[in-house]
Scaffold this motif. Sequence first.
Motif, PDB file in Angstrom:
ATOM      1  N   GLY A  64      -8.026   0.259   3.765  1.00 22.46           N
ATOM      2  CA  GLY A  64      -6.665   0.711   4.002  1.00 22.46           C
ATOM      3  C   GLY A  64      -6.621   2.018   4.758  1.00 22.46           C
ATOM      4  N   PRO A  65      -5.439   2.659   4.758  1.00 22.86           N
ATOM      5  CA  PRO A  65      -5.272   3.895   5.527  1.00 22.86           C
ATOM      6  C   PRO A  65      -6.020   5.060   4.899  1.00 22.86           C
ATOM      7  CG  PRO A  65      -3.333   3.466   4.220  1.00 22.86           C
ATOM      8  CD  PRO A  65      -4.219   2.275   4.055  1.00 22.86           C
ATOM      9  N   THR A  66      -6.055   6.148   5.640  1.00 23.86           N
ATOM     10  CA  THR A  66      -6.836   7.304   5.201  1.00 23.86           C
ATOM     11  C   THR A  66      -6.184   8.079   4.069  1.00 23.86           C
ATOM     12  OG1 THR A  66      -5.810   8.576   6.984  1.00 23.86           O
ATOM     13  CG2 THR A  66      -7.956   7.590   7.433  1.00 23.86           C
ATOM     14  N   ASN A 107      -2.294   0.031  10.080  1.00 27.60           N
ATOM     15  CA  ASN A 107      -0.838  -0.080  10.217  1.00 27.60           C
ATOM     16  C   ASN A 107      -0.235  -1.295   9.540  1.00 27.60           C
ATOM     17  OD1 ASN A 107      -1.776  -2.062  11.898  1.00 27.60           O
ATOM     18  ND2 ASN A 107      -0.899  -1.231  13.780  1.00 27.60           N
ATOM     19  N   SER A 108      -0.927  -1.876   8.576  1.00 29.04           N
ATOM     20  CA  SER A 108      -0.352  -2.991   7.823  1.00 29.04           C
ATOM     21  C   SER A 108       0.135  -2.499   6.465  1.00 29.04           C
ATOM     22  CB  SER A 108      -1.403  -4.083   7.615  1.00 29.04           C
ATOM     23  OG  SER A 108      -0.911  -5.087   6.747  1.00 29.04           O
ATOM     24  N   PHE A 137     -11.613   3.736   4.104  1.00 28.19           N
ATOM     25  CA  PHE A 137     -10.450   4.269   4.808  1.00 28.19           C
ATOM     26  C   PHE A 137     -10.576   4.012   6.299  1.00 28.19           C
ATOM     27  CE2 PHE A 137     -11.053   6.923   1.010  1.00 28.19           C
ATOM     28  CZ  PHE A 137      -9.828   6.715   0.384  1.00 28.19           C
ATOM     29  N   ALA A 138      -9.488   3.554   6.921  1.00 28.72           N
ATOM     30  CA  ALA A 138      -9.463   3.268   8.354  1.00 28.72           C
ATOM     31  C   ALA A 138      -8.318   4.042   8.990  1.00 28.72           C
ATOM     32  CB  ALA A 138      -9.293   1.773   8.601  1.00 28.72           C
ATOM     33  N   ARG A 163       0.823  -1.199   0.000  1.00 29.89           N
ATOM     34  CA  ARG A 163       0.000   0.000   0.000  1.00 29.89           C
ATOM     35  C   ARG A 163       0.863   1.258   0.000  1.00 29.89           C
ATOM     36  NH1 ARG A 163       0.034   2.825   4.564  1.00 29.89           N
ATOM     37  NH2 ARG A 163       0.443   1.867   6.589  1.00 29.89           N
ATOM     38  N   VAL A 164       2.180   1.084   0.123  1.00 28.68           N
ATOM     39  CA  VAL A 164       3.097   2.225   0.147  1.00 28.68           C
ATOM     40  C   VAL A 164       3.234   2.778  -1.264  1.00 28.68           C
ATOM     41  CG1 VAL A 164       5.431   3.002   0.707  1.00 28.68           C
ATOM     42  CG2 VAL A 164       4.331   1.189   2.071  1.00 28.68           C
ATOM     43  N   PRO A 165       2.988   4.084  -1.464  1.00 30.38           N
ATOM     44  CA  PRO A 165       3.116   4.645  -2.816  1.00 30.38           C
ATOM     45  C   PRO A 165       4.568   4.787  -3.227  1.00 30.38           C
ATOM     46  CG  PRO A 165       2.601   6.369  -1.230  1.00 30.38           C
ATOM     47  CD  PRO A 165       2.534   5.072  -0.479  1.00 30.38           C
ATOM     48  N   GLY A 166       4.773   4.892  -4.526  1.00 26.78           N
ATOM     49  CA  GLY A 166       6.128   5.099  -5.026  1.00 26.78           C
ATOM     50  C   GLY A 166       6.383   4.277  -6.268  1.00 26.78           C
TER      51      GLY A 166
END
Length: 286
Positions: free
Chosen positions: A83-85, A99-100, A94-95, A53-56
Amino acid sequence: MDWTQAAANATPRTFDKKVRWPGSEKIANAGFSDSFRAVHPNEVSDTGYTWTRVPGANEVHDRIDFVYSRGPSLSTTSSVNIGPTTPDPNTHIFAAGYNSDHRAVGSGFSIVDLQDSTLTFSRLAHNPGNSSALNAGNYGDRLVSTPNIAVEFLPTGNAFWDTYDGDRDNNGNNLWNVGVAQLQSTSGIAEFDAAFTPDVGFGVIVDGFDLVDYFGFASGHTVRWELWSGAADLGTLLKFGTETVAANGINSVQTNCNQAVFGMLTLRLEHLDGNRTDLANDNISF
């Protein structure tokens, strides 16, 4: 499911290729359905990446988290990534504090074609004077039911539903030792309605029910029953009959109504004669 030639062509990464993943093929060949792809069939516009989920540009993004299902009565109704916000096209819900490094997959399903459902009322505490336990769906430990039909108990006038389990409350020393929905009233003719409302696209039929006299406390009852498409007295009367329940007796009533109602179906029990507190209903099959 995902790495078709069209999907490979749509991404700028040189390592994205058309691949027939053998693990995915074996699961599909075993009859399982990929719930996300059942809802989002376009692998180009709905990539559904769950990792990372990490962008890049230097990160590997792929869909490697799945919810599979199989069965003729099971169909997928929804599937989302969680996933994250941080705004991202691959996150549907969005949650905060997520943290995963994987997005979670949440899928919803519908179970259809469950026949021979029965409402019974075992292990319910005595709840005199209101219908709260019944309308909260607390039908005890002997309910077999479809998830597509809601049930509501609606007494009229001076009538009210009750819950009673002689095995729980009186050590099994009466005929109600397996639990019943007790019919009570304070005066006059009492009417007790049980309304069955299916989800859109589903129909409901009430096949039968039991009428029970409280052992040793009454001398019998006369009951008129009615099946209504819609609300009682407002909809269409489908079937009706009159039952004489002997003292200490149980009448198993068959409605002989095979017409499915795609809306609210109401079973009305009208207590015409007998002790107003010592009649009960059980084993409603639908």
